[in-house]
Enzyme design. Structure first.
Site, PDB file in Angstrom:
ATOM      1  N   GLY A 255       0.526  -0.999   0.065  1.00  0.00           N
ATOM      2  CA  GLY A 255       0.205  -0.151  -0.123  1.00  0.00           C
ATOM      3  C   GLY A 255       0.898   1.595  -0.499  1.00  0.00           C
ATOM      4  O   GLY A 255       1.559   1.500  -0.473  1.00  0.00           O
ATOM      5  N   ASP A 275       7.623  -3.606   8.674  1.00  0.00           N
ATOM      6  CA  ASP A 275       6.635  -4.381   9.001  1.00  0.00           C
ATOM      7  C   ASP A 275       6.073  -6.087   9.755  1.00  0.00           C
ATOM      8  O   ASP A 275       7.138  -6.212  10.506  1.00  0.00           O
ATOM      9  CB  ASP A 275       5.833  -5.171   7.708  1.00  0.00           C
ATOM     10  N   ASP A 298       6.517  -5.862  15.334  1.00  0.00           N
ATOM     11  CA  ASP A 298       5.101  -5.417  15.693  1.00  0.00           C
ATOM     12  C   ASP A 298       5.305  -4.016  16.267  1.00  0.00           C
ATOM     13  O   ASP A 298       5.214  -4.660  17.358  1.00  0.00           O
ATOM     14  CB  ASP A 298       3.893  -6.353  16.719  1.00  0.00           C
ATOM     15  N   ALA A 324       2.588   2.331   9.306  1.00  0.00           N
ATOM     16  CA  ALA A 324       1.360   1.682   9.657  1.00  0.00           C
ATOM     17  C   ALA A 324       0.323   1.958  10.022  1.00  0.00           C
ATOM     18  O   ALA A 324       0.737   3.376  11.547  1.00  0.00           O
ATOM     19  CB  ALA A 324       2.703   0.406  10.327  1.00  0.00           C
ATOM     20  N   GLY A 325      -0.843   1.872   9.462  1.00  0.00           N
ATOM     21  CA  GLY A 325      -1.789   1.984  10.577  1.00  0.00           C
ATOM     22  C   GLY A 325      -2.616   0.753  10.299  1.00  0.00           C
ATOM     23  O   GLY A 325      -2.826  -0.284   9.388  1.00  0.00           O
ATOM     24  N   TYR A 388     -10.374   5.168  15.109  1.00  0.00           N
ATOM     25  CA  TYR A 388      -9.571   5.264  14.257  1.00  0.00           C
ATOM     26  C   TYR A 388      -8.880   6.982  13.851  1.00  0.00           C
ATOM     27  O   TYR A 388      -8.149   7.802  13.460  1.00  0.00           O
ATOM     28  CB  TYR A 388     -10.441   4.524  12.547  1.00  0.00           C
ATOM     29  N   LYS A 392      -5.861   9.579  14.804  1.00  0.00           N
ATOM     30  CA  LYS A 392      -5.441  10.041  13.526  1.00  0.00           C
ATOM     31  C   LYS A 392      -5.870  11.945  14.110  1.00  0.00           C
ATOM     32  O   LYS A 392      -4.331  12.579  13.338  1.00  0.00           O
ATOM     33  CB  LYS A 392      -5.894   9.748  12.233  1.00  0.00           C
ATOM     34  N   THR A 423      -6.229   1.646  -2.359  1.00  0.00           N
ATOM     35  CA  THR A 423      -5.344   1.170  -1.700  1.00  0.00           C
ATOM     36  C   THR A 423      -6.257  -0.639  -1.216  1.00  0.00           C
ATOM     37  O   THR A 423      -7.629  -0.252  -1.194  1.00  0.00           O
ATOM     38  CB  THR A 423      -4.454   1.256  -0.031  1.00  0.00           C
TER      39      THR A 423
END
Ligand SMILES: NC(=O)c1ccc[n+]([C@@H]2O[C@H](COP(=O)([O-])OP(=O)(O)OC[C@H]3O[C@@H](n4cnc5c(N)ncnc54)[C@H](O)[C@@H]3O)[C@@H](O)[C@H]2O)c1
Length: 482
Positions: A255, A275, A298, A324-325, A388, A392, A423
């Protein structure tokens, strides 16, 4: 993900059908390709009153090798006309019968001190907008309202936001419009930012307001305050500005993260991709292609910050991209504690812990760059995304709160807030909501991962030292949260 509608209306049959039915026709955006010239065509420059940035602007336009014409609003500002052989006078190609197209419109509004002095903006854009070609660029330059010495000056400089954002909505045809507020004393630090906003690299960035401050280097060294010495300190190779830099990118297996890794590597950086262990194969494949380094962690694990710091300690890093999300969408009444906690932990708290570890040990070098990936959900909120959007919005709070603390070390911290990007994450959205997300912006289409990646590369650029504590949306000027 493929946008079938965009492809269809840009085919000969689809284009004529869209025309006859009055359907919207999103433009195929011109994106950066190394084999094509990055800057091309004619740039029209306008100005009002006693413009303070025109000198730097004219130098930059000349240095990127495009021809410029000055609008009559520039007036008899002799040094510009002499040095760059700019023509003054009403811009003739604004004649609707003319086929000449402009690549960009630049307006220096830094000299405007009162709302009664706005007319040259109207005259300039009235005369030139119809002559701006597809995927053209509009950049307005002013002074940060908060740096102004009188309420009237503050007022009128703030008014430029309304103008610029409206131009972005009116222009369509893949044209972007952005506003750069240049703090007095930061004139020599605008090149990297101006280049970005004039380039196809900013294809999906529109309606944004960016502040450029005097960076620590430029503020502390009087020698560096003149343009020539600053440019001498900047990379000569604008195609590989990150040569010699080491960049960490989390969530780099696929992505947007894979695109960030790829653009930073193309700009010359050695990329260390991180990742989760289950994404090891994809991560290693991506990193092998980029001659990068793959690390599996992680990031939310309690031991991860120390382990990441240990892995990077020997050679240090210059750029950290927190990409990363995850999403775990549910309305809050139905959201489990685990869904809430994992999103906050991965999207926000892990960034804080990793930065703390890298900063405490000096692993992120002086002059470094931290870039967090936020989201327009973090600006506007979103149904089913309390976790989320909280995480953010926290990313935004983090860059705003940390920027002053990192300034003395010459480290900048910024966030990008993507809108709808094509994505695997957005492919999961139900069709009707997905289609709405895609079209509700000035470009009438979703962005590509590379659009986010190029914006991050600009923030990571050595020449972006004066850009810190800011949030730049990569959303095609989305209506959401605007
Ligand atoms: N796609 C969009 O439209 C969009 C819009 C706004 C913001 N964003 C943000 O952009 C970023 C990338 O999104 P994407 O669409 O590429 O998502 P994606 O799901 O395709 O990729 C996310 C990557 O992060 C990795 N990751 C997840 N949890 C991790 C962990 N605990 N440790 C290490 N790596 C982990 C995943 O394995 C994956 O490779 C995310 O932060 C996302 O919130 C995306």
């Amino acid at each position: 993900m493929k946008d079938s509608y965009l492809n269809f209306v840009n085919s000969p049959f689809g284009a004529s059908l869209a025309r006859s039915l009055g359907l919207p026709k999103p433009e195929v955006l011109r994106r950066y390709r190394p084999e094509r010239p990055e800057f091309d065509g004619l740039v029209a420059i306008g100005a009002a009153r006693e413009p303070q940035l025109l000198d730097a602007l004219a130098d930059l336009v000349a240095s990127i090798g495009v021809t410029s014409v000055a609008h009559e609003s520039v007036g008899q500002w002799v040094p510009l006309a002499n040095r760059h052989e700019l023509m003054t006078g009403r811009f003739e190609a604004a004649d609707p019968g003319s086929s000449a197209k402009l690549a960009a419109l630049l307006f220096d509004a830094s000299g405007i001190e009162d709302s009664t002095q706005l007319e040259p903006l109207h005259a300039f854009f009235h005369d030139t907008l119809r002559s701006l070609g597809k995927c053209g660029r509009i950049v307005v330059l002013g002074r940060p309202p908060e740096s102004c010495s009188t309420p009237r000056q503050w007022t009128v400089q703030r008014a430029l936001e309304g103008l610029t954002r409206s131009l972005g909505k009116e222009a369509r045809r893949g044209i972007t419009a952005n506003l750069l507020y240049v703090t007095p004393g930061a004139e020599s630090g605008i090149e990297a930012t101006l280049r970005f906003f004039l380039s196809p690299r900013s294809a999906y960035v529109s309606g944004q307001v960016v502040r450029i401050e005097a960076s620590v280097d430029t503020a502390s060294s009087s020698a560096a305050t003149d343009l020539a010495s600053l440019q001498a300190a900047l990379p000569l190779d604008w195609k590989r500005p990150l040569a010699g830099k080491r960049a960490v990118v989390t969530g780099a297996a696929r992505g947007i993260g894979a695109a960030i890794a790829s653009v930073l590597a193309a700009d010359g950086a050695h990329v260390i991709g991180i990742d989760i262990p289950s994404a090891r194969d994809a991560l290693e494949t991506t990193m092998r292609q980029l001659n990068g380094t793959a690390l599996t962690f992680d990031i939310a694990a309690p031991e991860a910050p120390a382990q990441i710091a240990a892995a990077l300690a020997e050679e240090g890093v210059d750029i950290v991209v927190h990409n990363a999300g995850i999403t775990k969408d549910k309305t809050i009444a139905k959201m489990t504690d685990a869904a809430w906690q994992s999103v906050i932990d991965i999207n926000l708290s892990a960034q804080e812990r990793i930065d703390d570890a890298l900063l405490a040990a000096g692993i992120l070098r002086e002059g470094g760059r931290i870039i967090g990936v936020s989201s327009i959900s973090g600006i506007a909120g979103n149904l089913g995304q309390t976790n989320y959007a909280t995480s953010k919005a926290g990313v935004i709070g983090r860059v705003q709160s940390m920027a002053p603390h990192l300034r003395a070390r010459g480290i900048t911290i910024n966030a990008v807030a993507p809108g709808f990007i094509e994505t695997q994450m957005t492919a999961k959205i139900p069709l009707t909501i997905r289609e709405a997300g895609r079209r509700m912006n000035s470009m009438s289409q979703g962005g590509q991962p590379v659009d986010v990646a190029q914006t991050i590369a600009w923030l990571a650029h050595p020449g972006s030292a004066g850009v810190s504590g800011q949030v730049v949306r990569v959303c095609g000027q989305s209506l959401i949260g605007a």
